[in-house]
Design a protein around this motif. Structure first.
Motif, mmCIF file in Angstrom:
data_model
loop_
_atom_site.group_PDB
_atom_site.id
_atom_site.type_symbol
_atom_site.label_atom_id
_atom_site.label_comp_id
_atom_site.label_asym_id
_atom_site.label_seq_id
_atom_site.Cartn_x
_atom_site.Cartn_y
_atom_site.Cartn_z
ATOM 1 N N LEU A 48 -28.515 18.206 -1.860
ATOM 2 C CA LEU A 48 -26.834 18.157 -2.006
ATOM 3 C C LEU A 48 -26.553 19.758 -2.227
ATOM 4 N N GLU A 49 -25.554 20.134 -1.588
ATOM 5 C CA GLU A 49 -24.905 21.406 -1.676
ATOM 6 C C GLU A 49 -23.318 21.180 -1.962
ATOM 7 N N ASP A 50 -22.972 21.661 -3.090
ATOM 8 C CA ASP A 50 -21.725 21.535 -3.401
ATOM 9 C C ASP A 50 -21.221 22.506 -4.698
ATOM 10 N N PHE A 51 -19.983 22.492 -4.894
ATOM 11 C CA PHE A 51 -19.358 23.573 -6.061
ATOM 12 C C PHE A 51 -20.020 22.727 -7.471
ATOM 13 N N PRO A 52 -19.803 23.547 -8.608
ATOM 14 C CA PRO A 52 -20.448 23.127 -9.729
ATOM 15 C C PRO A 52 -19.487 22.235 -10.414
ATOM 16 N N GLY A 53 -20.010 21.125 -11.267
ATOM 17 C CA GLY A 53 -19.323 20.011 -11.489
ATOM 18 C C GLY A 53 -19.035 18.766 -10.926
ATOM 19 N N THR A 54 -19.537 18.677 -9.513
ATOM 20 C CA THR A 54 -19.132 17.863 -8.719
ATOM 21 C C THR A 54 -19.797 16.398 -8.992
ATOM 22 N N GLY A 55 -21.166 16.764 -9.540
ATOM 23 C CA GLY A 55 -21.863 15.303 -10.004
ATOM 24 C C GLY A 55 -23.105 15.311 -9.148
ATOM 25 N N LYS A 56 -23.549 16.554 -8.730
ATOM 26 C CA LYS A 56 -24.635 16.638 -7.984
ATOM 27 C C LYS A 56 -26.168 16.153 -8.852
ATOM 28 N N ASP A 113 -33.488 21.261 -9.272
ATOM 29 C CA ASP A 113 -32.042 21.584 -9.634
ATOM 30 C C ASP A 113 -32.093 23.176 -9.291
ATOM 31 N N GLU A 114 -30.882 23.413 -8.552
ATOM 32 C CA GLU A 114 -30.669 24.877 -7.946
ATOM 33 C C GLU A 114 -32.010 25.359 -7.294
ATOM 34 N N ILE A 115 -32.246 24.662 -6.202
ATOM 35 C CA ILE A 115 -33.594 25.009 -5.559
ATOM 36 C C ILE A 115 -33.584 26.400 -4.884
ATOM 37 N N ALA A 152 -32.671 17.856 -4.013
ATOM 38 C CA ALA A 152 -32.366 19.195 -4.499
ATOM 39 C C ALA A 152 -31.050 19.359 -4.300
ATOM 40 N N THR A 153 -30.592 20.422 -5.092
ATOM 41 C CA THR A 153 -29.207 20.839 -5.423
ATOM 42 C C THR A 153 -29.213 22.269 -5.150
ATOM 43 N N MET A 154 -27.916 22.534 -4.619
ATOM 44 C CA MET A 154 -27.589 24.029 -4.211
ATOM 45 C C MET A 154 -26.143 24.257 -4.776
ATOM 46 N N ASN A 155 -26.115 25.458 -5.062
ATOM 47 C CA ASN A 155 -24.509 26.021 -5.342
ATOM 48 C C ASN A 155 -24.201 26.899 -4.399
ATOM 49 N N PRO A 156 -23.230 26.529 -3.402
ATOM 50 C CA PRO A 156 -22.877 27.520 -2.175
ATOM 51 C C PRO A 156 -22.099 28.598 -2.517
#
Length: 323
Positions: A48-56, A113-115, A152-156
């Motif tokens: 999951l790659e998306d902006f902060p606060g989007t529910g990842k 989280d934030e892999i 896994a989550t990432m902040n683009p």
């Protein structure tokens, strides 16, 4: 052997209930939840790659809460070591033997989280377990359970202190998707629920891990006609020959697409895959595995746009073969 009508109905009904349960915590993102559930039942992993606060993180937690199984969360940081993920062997003075202490990777649903904040060495610790479902420590192999899924989550937008995921790591993820911000109606619903604090932590588990394993086995029985396989093969070849692409999709990507298309068909109440299933899932399965030409990427072209163009131009088979 193929799915019976009763098995197909049970699969579709259960799939819908699981999606509905997760949607209590992640409002207005039905399609993304369906993708995540399909990924789980295809024995894949989700990025999951998306902006902060989007529910990842909420999505990952909600999926874990929906299962009556083990869950773990690993906060990836630059100082995280591979042994912090996989586990470590420790010498026991009492027994005079080495004992393996499993790490947080030994769970049914693992939230990474934030892999991209961990070093490449630590990221590489995930390669074996994500592909083969096992961890090798000090020459000894330890199996993880079934089901097993890494979300896994990432902040683009925040790149300071991050490491780009290598292609080998990206290829281990069956799907990559984004959630995006909720629409107006969904945002109102989320804000109205703040008083009750309805979140993933309050979800009731709906399904056991044994039942999930049964759904995985049933999905494998879904029929895929040769014309659909030919369509997937053509799409793979087109990703490699597209002028905007430096590196196209491998056969592993095709296998992943067929696996998740079987789940999607069963979730739709069918015992056979349609070309439309391939179209729905191709972007989430193919795009993150492609490397674009740097000049095209600089101009703003995305892998998702390339895959969409191929879906629009490559003719899909018209005949519906149920097998």
């Amino acid at each position: 052997m193929t799915l019976t009508p009763d098995q197909t109905q049970w699969f579709a009904t259960t799939f819908g209930q699981l999606v509905g349960n997760v949607e209590q915590a992640v409002v207005g993102k039905t399609h993304q939840i369906q993708l995540a559930m399909a990924c789980l039942l295809a024995e894949g992993h989700l990025l999951l790659e998306d902006f902060p606060g989007t529910g990842k993180t909420s999505l990952a937690r909600a999926i874990a809460q929906t299962l009556k199984g083990r869950q773990s969360r690993i906060q990836f940081t630059p100082d995280l070591l591979p042994s912090d993920v996989t586990g470590v062997t420790i010498f026991d003075q009492k027994t005079q033997q080495f004992e393996f202490h499993p790490g947080p990777i030994f769970a049914d649903i693992v939230l990474a989280d934030e892999i991209n904040r961990a070093s490449p060495k630590t990221q590489s610790a995930l390669l074996e377990v994500m592909e083969e479902g096992q961890v090798t420590v000090d020459g000894n192999t330890h199996r993880v359970g079934r089901p097993f899924m890494v979300i896994a989550t990432m902040n683009p937008i925040e790149q300071a202190g991050t490491y780009k995921l290598p292609e080998a790591q990206l290829d281990r993820f069956l799907m990559k998707t984004t959630l995006g911000y909720p629409d107006h109606a969904s945002t109102l619903k989320i804000l109205a629920a703040t008083a009750t604090k309805a979140s993933a932590t309050g979800l009731e588990p709906l399904i056991t891990t044994d039942a999930v394993a049964s759904m995985i086995d049933l999905a494998a029985l879904v029929h895929v006609d040769d014309v659909v396989l030919e369509y997937v093969t053509t799409l793979l070849a087109e990703t490699r020959s597209a002028p905007e692409v430096q590196l196209g999709c491998s056969v592993r990507a095709g296998l992943a697409l067929v696996r998740v298309a079987k789940v999607w068909a069963a979730a739709s109440g069918r015992h056979y895959v349609l070309p439309d299933d391939i179209k729905v899932l191709a972007i989430a399965t193919f795009a993150h595995r492609m490397i674009l030409d740097p000049e095209e990427e600089f101009r703003g072209l995305t892998s998702e746009a390339v895959v969409q163009r191929l879906l629009d131009t490559v003719p899909a088979p018209q005949e519906r073969a149920a097998g």
